[in-house]
Scaffold this motif. Structure first.
Motif, mmCIF file in Angstrom:
data_model
loop_
_atom_site.group_PDB
_atom_site.id
_atom_site.type_symbol
_atom_site.label_atom_id
_atom_site.label_comp_id
_atom_site.label_asym_id
_atom_site.label_seq_id
_atom_site.Cartn_x
_atom_site.Cartn_y
_atom_site.Cartn_z
ATOM 1 N N LEU A 158 51.686 -40.726 -15.813
ATOM 2 C CA LEU A 158 52.924 -40.828 -16.560
ATOM 3 C C LEU A 158 52.556 -40.702 -18.036
ATOM 4 O O LEU A 158 51.381 -40.831 -18.408
ATOM 5 N N ILE A 159 53.529 -40.443 -18.865
ATOM 6 C CA ILE A 159 53.243 -40.333 -20.287
ATOM 7 C C ILE A 159 53.197 -41.728 -20.900
ATOM 8 O O ILE A 159 54.198 -42.456 -20.886
ATOM 9 N N ALA A 160 52.030 -42.104 -21.399
ATOM 10 C CA ALA A 160 51.904 -43.325 -22.193
ATOM 11 C C ALA A 160 52.293 -42.968 -23.623
ATOM 12 O O ALA A 160 51.832 -41.959 -24.159
ATOM 13 N N TYR A 161 53.140 -43.771 -24.230
ATOM 14 C CA TYR A 161 53.584 -43.423 -25.586
ATOM 15 C C TYR A 161 53.783 -44.671 -26.430
ATOM 16 O O TYR A 161 54.020 -45.769 -25.920
ATOM 17 N N ARG A 162 53.696 -44.455 -27.743
ATOM 18 C CA ARG A 162 53.910 -45.525 -28.710
ATOM 19 C C ARG A 162 55.404 -45.638 -28.993
ATOM 20 O O ARG A 162 55.999 -44.798 -29.665
ATOM 21 N N LYS A 163 55.991 -46.684 -28.484
ATOM 22 C CA LYS A 163 57.430 -46.893 -28.572
ATOM 23 C C LYS A 163 57.917 -46.882 -30.028
ATOM 24 O O LYS A 163 58.895 -46.198 -30.367
ATOM 25 N N SER A 164 57.252 -47.602 -30.905
ATOM 26 C CA SER A 164 57.720 -47.710 -32.293
ATOM 27 C C SER A 164 57.624 -46.382 -33.034
ATOM 28 O O SER A 164 58.466 -46.079 -33.887
ATOM 29 N N TRP A 165 56.614 -45.584 -32.703
ATOM 30 C CA TRP A 165 56.460 -44.300 -33.386
ATOM 31 C C TRP A 165 57.576 -43.333 -32.994
ATOM 32 O O TRP A 165 58.078 -42.586 -33.840
ATOM 33 N N PHE A 166 57.946 -43.330 -31.723
ATOM 34 C CA PHE A 166 59.045 -42.454 -31.300
ATOM 35 C C PHE A 166 60.364 -42.925 -31.917
ATOM 36 O O PHE A 166 61.193 -42.097 -32.322
ATOM 37 N N GLU A 167 60.559 -44.223 -31.988
ATOM 38 C CA GLU A 167 61.775 -44.741 -32.611
ATOM 39 C C GLU A 167 61.843 -44.348 -34.084
ATOM 40 O O GLU A 167 62.930 -44.055 -34.612
ATOM 41 N N ALA A 168 60.715 -44.306 -34.745
ATOM 42 C CA ALA A 168 60.679 -43.987 -36.172
ATOM 43 C C ALA A 168 61.082 -42.547 -36.465
ATOM 44 O O ALA A 168 61.471 -42.224 -37.594
ATOM 45 N N VAL A 169 61.007 -41.658 -35.460
ATOM 46 C CA VAL A 169 61.434 -40.267 -35.667
ATOM 47 C C VAL A 169 62.756 -39.990 -34.960
ATOM 48 O O VAL A 169 63.093 -38.836 -34.678
ATOM 49 N N TYR A 282 46.839 -48.290 -20.888
ATOM 50 C CA TYR A 282 47.555 -49.563 -21.014
ATOM 51 C C TYR A 282 46.705 -50.726 -20.512
ATOM 52 O O TYR A 282 46.640 -51.790 -21.138
ATOM 53 N N ILE A 283 46.025 -50.518 -19.390
ATOM 54 C CA ILE A 283 45.205 -51.584 -18.814
ATOM 55 C C ILE A 283 44.075 -51.964 -19.764
ATOM 56 O O ILE A 283 43.765 -53.142 -19.951
ATOM 57 N N GLU A 284 43.455 -50.975 -20.402
ATOM 58 C CA GLU A 284 42.389 -51.259 -21.356
ATOM 59 C C GLU A 284 42.931 -51.990 -22.581
ATOM 60 O O GLU A 284 42.307 -52.950 -23.065
ATOM 61 N N ALA A 285 44.091 -51.546 -23.083
ATOM 62 C CA ALA A 285 44.696 -52.230 -24.231
ATOM 63 C C ALA A 285 45.080 -53.658 -23.879
ATOM 64 O O ALA A 285 44.976 -54.569 -24.710
ATOM 65 N N LYS A 286 45.509 -53.864 -22.657
ATOM 66 C CA LYS A 286 45.873 -55.197 -22.197
ATOM 67 C C LYS A 286 44.640 -56.082 -22.040
ATOM 68 O O LYS A 286 44.679 -57.290 -22.312
ATOM 69 N N ARG A 287 43.551 -55.472 -21.622
ATOM 70 C CA ARG A 287 42.302 -56.215 -21.413
ATOM 71 C C ARG A 287 41.684 -56.669 -22.738
ATOM 72 O O ARG A 287 41.047 -57.719 -22.802
ATOM 73 N N LYS A 288 41.895 -55.882 -23.783
ATOM 74 C CA LYS A 288 41.300 -56.192 -25.082
ATOM 75 C C LYS A 288 42.369 -56.188 -26.182
ATOM 76 O O LYS A 288 42.390 -55.312 -27.046
#
Length: 444
Positions: A158-169, A282-288
């Motif tokens: 699936l596409i992992a994306y930065r929610k705040s960055w998409f909202e900013a545009v 996401y799993i790596e970001a969640k782990r650290k």
């Protein structure tokens, strides 16, 4: 993981599933003595180096120990880079020696069908005990009525994306169409936050992006007869033209050389805004959470969501990645290897591994749709629905050996890569069409 006791294994692994070996394996295990066939027997299992490291730790530690206790088999577990698996498979088949069981990705089993042992007894038992297999797992692991492997799991992107960055545009929800995706990507790249995608020779992320992309425009390799090649179509040419513009306007253009790890690193370092991937980012970001931070110093994991690849005139799709355990025909340990496969695919053993995946993988059987792992984190729950809504490489034909050859040669990926590098869209389509014709004209 709780210790997988012999008694619990026998109870949960399906009626008679481990008793199929002559000599009454179930009775032997229940008695607490290892079966004669497995005493001092080593089974060599070759797998990829998992994108969820905790799962490899589990397999090499507790699962290996429990296997010895439950079956008497010494498990030799070897993990290597996934892009090196095919060369190892080829070398093993040519030499007639090597690992007893090798994990295959996608429709690879179709390439090696003549060199694989019949695993029908094991596969059928597991499928019946666990709610049946998904079609995507069954199709790549069978030739006619014969099982040429035992389905292990199903991965997908699936596409992992930065929610705040998409909202900013100006995109408060993820773009659903290619035009909207291009608009968002253009604005994000202008801010130094491009979309990250590979167009290189790498087993997972490249096909998982370009095949669904082609289908979404209405393009396909062959007709349903599995013989008539129709890649060079108006739909395909239009998809190539759009892909070139999308790449130049919205994407990190270094992606032509990326493998399946580059986009993970780019996303986690904050240099790309979105990428089609498994759940590992996401799993790596969640782990650290204190290691991977946003530009504001907050945990990046809190700013990551997942979405399906945009839809086009042809629809919206994904390319699931079934993983299959292939029992090699040259193996002199086939009886012990089947004992091991029955055990490791049984509910108590598999549950431990599945839990360690945290939502990165789906089960190959439908039993695992109900697992508690899917209730633990709503950001990962969309991965649960990948197997039922996917197409396999070779559409609209079957995912057979010819379709596997097209994937292995990266013909669809290269069609887009060549155009990105300057080949006119119609010439790229004609080149790829001719290469697919060659693959489908080769001996079965």
């Amino acid at each position: 993981m709780a210790r997988i006791a012999r008694r619990r294994f026998l109870k949960l692994s399906g009626t008679g599933a481990v008793a199929a070996q002559s000599g009454g394996l179930a009775a032997v295990l229940a008695s607490g003595r290892a079966p004669a066939l497995a005493q001092e027997t080593t089974v060599h299992w070759l797998r990829w180096a998992d994108f969820v490291p905790a799962s490899d730790v589990l397999l090499k530690g507790q699962i290996t120990q429990e296997c010895k206790k439950a079956t008497g088999i010494t498990l030799k577990l070897e993990s290597i880079n996934a892009n090196d698996l095919q060369s190892r498979i080829t070398a093993a088949i040519q030499s007639g020696s090597g690992p007893d069981i090798i994990m295959a990705i996608g429709n690879w089993p179709q390439l090696y069908a003549e060199s694989l042992a019949d695993s029908s007894d094991v596969a059928e038992e597991i499928g019946k005990a666990q709610g049946g297999y998904y079609d995507v797992s069954r199709l790549v692991a069978t030739v006619g009525s014969k099982w040429i492997g035992v389905p292990w799991t199903v991965g997908g992107g699936l596409i992992a994306y930065r929610k705040s960055w998409f909202e900013a545009v100006g995109h408060n929800t993820f773009p659903e169409t290619w035009d909207a995706f291009r608009d968002a990507g253009r604005k994000l790249k202008a801010k130094g936050q491009p979309i990250g995608q590979t167009a290189g020779h790498t087993f997972g992320d490249a096909p998982a992006w370009w095949y669904p992309y082609l289908w979404s425009w209405g393009g396909k390799e062959v007709e349903a007869d599995g013989r008539t090649v129709v890649l060079d179509s108006k739909e395909t040419v239009e998809s190539i033209k759009f892909a070139v513009a999308l790449w130049k306007e919205a994407c990190d253009e270094g992606g032509l050389a990326w493998d399946d790890t580059n986009n993970n690193r780019a996303f986690l370092s904050g240099t790309v805004s979105a990428t089609n991937n498994g759940a590992s980012i996401y799993i790596e970001a969640k782990r650290k959470p204190t290691t991977y931070l946003t530009e504001k110093g907050t945990p990046m994991v809190q700013d990551i969501l997942h979405a399906r690849i945009p839809k086009g005139a042809g629809g919206q799709f994904n390319l699931p990645t079934p993983f299959t355990d292939m029992l090699m025909g040259y193996s002199k340990n086939q009886a012990a290897a089947k004992t091991f496969l029955r055990w490791v695919h049984s509910k108590p053993a598999y549950d431990a591994w599945f839990t360690s995946q945290q939502g990165y993988s789906d089960g190959a059987t439908k039993e695992w749709e109900k697992h508690a792992v899917w209730d633990a984190d709503p950001v990962l729950r969309p991965f649960r629905d990948i197997p039922p809504f996917g197409r396999l490489a070779g559409y609209a034909g079957p995912p057979n050996r010819k379709a596997a050859e097209v994937v292995t040669k990266y013909i669809i990926v290269d069609m887009y890569a060549k155009a990105i590098q300057g080949m006119p869209a119609d010439e790229a389509a004609k080149w790829a069409h001719a290469e697919v014709v060659k693959a489908y004209a080769s001996p079965a």
